[in-house]
Write an enzyme that holds these catalytic residues in place. Structure first.
Site, PDB file in Angstrom:
ATOM      1  N   LYS A  58      40.097 -87.928 -18.475  1.00 41.18           N
ATOM      2  CA  LYS A  58      39.844 -87.321 -19.792  1.00 41.18           C
ATOM      3  C   LYS A  58      41.169 -87.164 -20.541  1.00 41.18           C
ATOM      4  O   LYS A  58      41.258 -87.452 -21.735  1.00 41.18           O
ATOM      5  CB  LYS A  58      39.136 -85.969 -19.624  1.00 41.18           C
ATOM      6  CG  LYS A  58      37.672 -86.130 -19.246  1.00 41.18           C
ATOM      7  CD  LYS A  58      37.002 -84.836 -18.828  1.00 41.18           C
ATOM      8  CE  LYS A  58      35.611 -85.151 -18.263  1.00 41.18           C
ATOM      9  NZ  LYS A  58      34.921 -83.993 -17.686  1.00 41.18           N
ATOM     10  N   GLN A 102      35.605 -78.026 -16.168  1.00 43.08           N
ATOM     11  CA  GLN A 102      35.159 -79.103 -15.279  1.00 43.08           C
ATOM     12  C   GLN A 102      34.238 -78.546 -14.198  1.00 43.08           C
ATOM     13  O   GLN A 102      34.577 -77.580 -13.520  1.00 43.08           O
ATOM     14  CB  GLN A 102      36.392 -79.798 -14.656  1.00 43.08           C
ATOM     15  CG  GLN A 102      36.065 -80.990 -13.788  1.00 43.08           C
ATOM     16  CD  GLN A 102      35.407 -82.130 -14.567  1.00 43.08           C
ATOM     17  OE1 GLN A 102      35.814 -82.467 -15.677  1.00 43.08           O
ATOM     18  NE2 GLN A 102      34.378 -82.732 -13.989  1.00 43.08           N
ATOM     19  N   ASP A 125      31.190 -80.091 -24.272  1.00 37.24           N
ATOM     20  CA  ASP A 125      30.235 -80.598 -23.278  1.00 37.24           C
ATOM     21  C   ASP A 125      28.797 -80.357 -23.724  1.00 37.24           C
ATOM     22  O   ASP A 125      27.873 -80.922 -23.144  1.00 37.24           O
ATOM     23  CB  ASP A 125      30.461 -79.910 -21.915  1.00 37.24           C
ATOM     24  CG  ASP A 125      31.311 -80.760 -20.975  1.00 37.24           C
ATOM     25  OD1 ASP A 125      31.407 -81.984 -21.212  1.00 37.24           O
ATOM     26  OD2 ASP A 125      31.866 -80.196 -20.006  1.00 37.24           O
TER      27      ASP A 125
END
Ligand code: NAD
Length: 308
Positions: A58, A102, A125
């Protein structure tokens, strides 16, 4: 003579490169005209090797498109409160427009509390209940990256969604449910299947668009899929040489020789591919789209916060 039809492969690697290029151009323009750089903040808890690889990728992708990015690494043993404190700082920083934590998190952490602590406008997200709710209501929001990547692939291949029968196999919060909602918002007639679905074959056999996200290799066999369907295989399954069938050993000979392992999806590709019109390969299909769409979400979040 038997005619062997070959489906068009949807090349997620190529599409994701195109998207990254478009983002990089827009970022360049934003920097030039507004003196402004989108920023992503990532919280990484513990030492899980897979999570570390994902976060590194990322960050690398952020660099590629010209974003600022920052990873906050936290010890495996930390508490929910510790993460909330870090999130509070990121929420209030003007140079950070997108935040993600994460997953998975260690068992002592209250995952729902953590995800709900991210400001919805920075929730790149798209897992915050406010963004989930807006998706249900078909309102402007940040949508989870893998599902929006699936829709983006269909659109960039000029595949019509409106009026089609679509089946979603898998009903997880990160893939199945949001993908089903996006397809519905695009006016498909959507069937959602899961582990308790009694007759999977009957439920998907009329699907013009079939999306599969279960993590079960070979779940979708050749005789289950409609002739000419579009098949999107989200599954990622790591198969070692000792677990591979003779057919797979031959098909992925190079992988097994070099690495002793190969990646396959949830669809029996060799049997399904000759029947369908489009199919995504694994690897190189949906996988690369996820990061590209995360970057797209970060750019969108940044522009929303700057009211551009
Ligand atoms: P999950 O484990 O949260 O959910 C699995 C889903 O599959 C559940 O809804 C379950 O009911 C359903 N299911 C399981 N067995 C089934 C069966 N026999 N018949 C019908 N339904 C069944 O998984 P997830 O997080 O949604 O991920 C699914 C797969 O997609 C995994 O292989 C994962 O690695 C992959 N994935 C890929 C990407 C990407 O490409 N970027 C992103 C996320 C997930």
């Amino acid at each position: 003579m038997e005619v062997v039809k070959i489906a068009k492969l949807i090349n997620g690697s190529k599409i994701s490169q195109d998207i990254k290029k478009e983002i990089a151009e827009e970022v360049e323009e934003l920097k030039r005209t507004k003196g402004f750089t989108p920023g992503l903040g990532v919280i990484l808890v513990g030492d899980d090797p897979a999570s570390r690889i994902y976060v590194n990728n990322k960050q690398k992708s952020c660099n590629e498109v010209g974003f600022y990015s920052e990873t906050i690494k936290m010890e495996e043993s930390i508490s929910t409160e510790d993460i909330l404190q870090e999130l509070n700082k990121l929420n209030n920083r003007e140079d950070i427009h997108g935040i993600l934590v994460q997953l998975p998190l260690p068992p002592q952490i209250d995952k729902a509390k953590v995800l709900e602590a991210i400001y919805p406008e920075k929730d790149v997200d798209g897992f915050h209940p406010v963004n989930m709710g807006r998706l249900v209501a078909n309102q402007e929001c940040l949508v989870p990256a893998t599902p929006s990547g699936i829709i983006e692939m269909l659109k960039r291949e000029n595949i019509t969604i409106k009026g089609k029968n679509a089946a979603m196999v898998g009903h997880s919060e990160i893939v199945g449910k949001p993908t089903a909602l996006l397809l519905l918002n695009e006016w498909a007639t959507v069937t959602i299947c899961h582990i308790e679905t009694r007759d999977l074959k009957a439920s998907i056999s009329d699907a013009d668009i079939l999306v599969v996200a279960t993590g079960v290799p070979y779940l979708i066999k050749g005789d289950m899929v409609k002739e000419g369907a579009v098949v999107i295989d989200v599954g990622i399954n790591r198969i070692t040489k000792d677990k591979a069938s003779q057919e797979l050993l031959e098909w992925r000979k190079e992988d097994f020789e070099k690495k002793g392992v190969t990646l396959i999806g949830d669809v029996d590709f060799l049997k399904v591919e000759p029947k369908v019109s489009y199919i995504t390969p694994v690897p190189g299909g949906v996988g690369p789209m996820t990061i590209a769409m995360l970057l797209k979400n970060t750019l969108k979040a940044a522009k929303m916060q700057l009211k551009i």
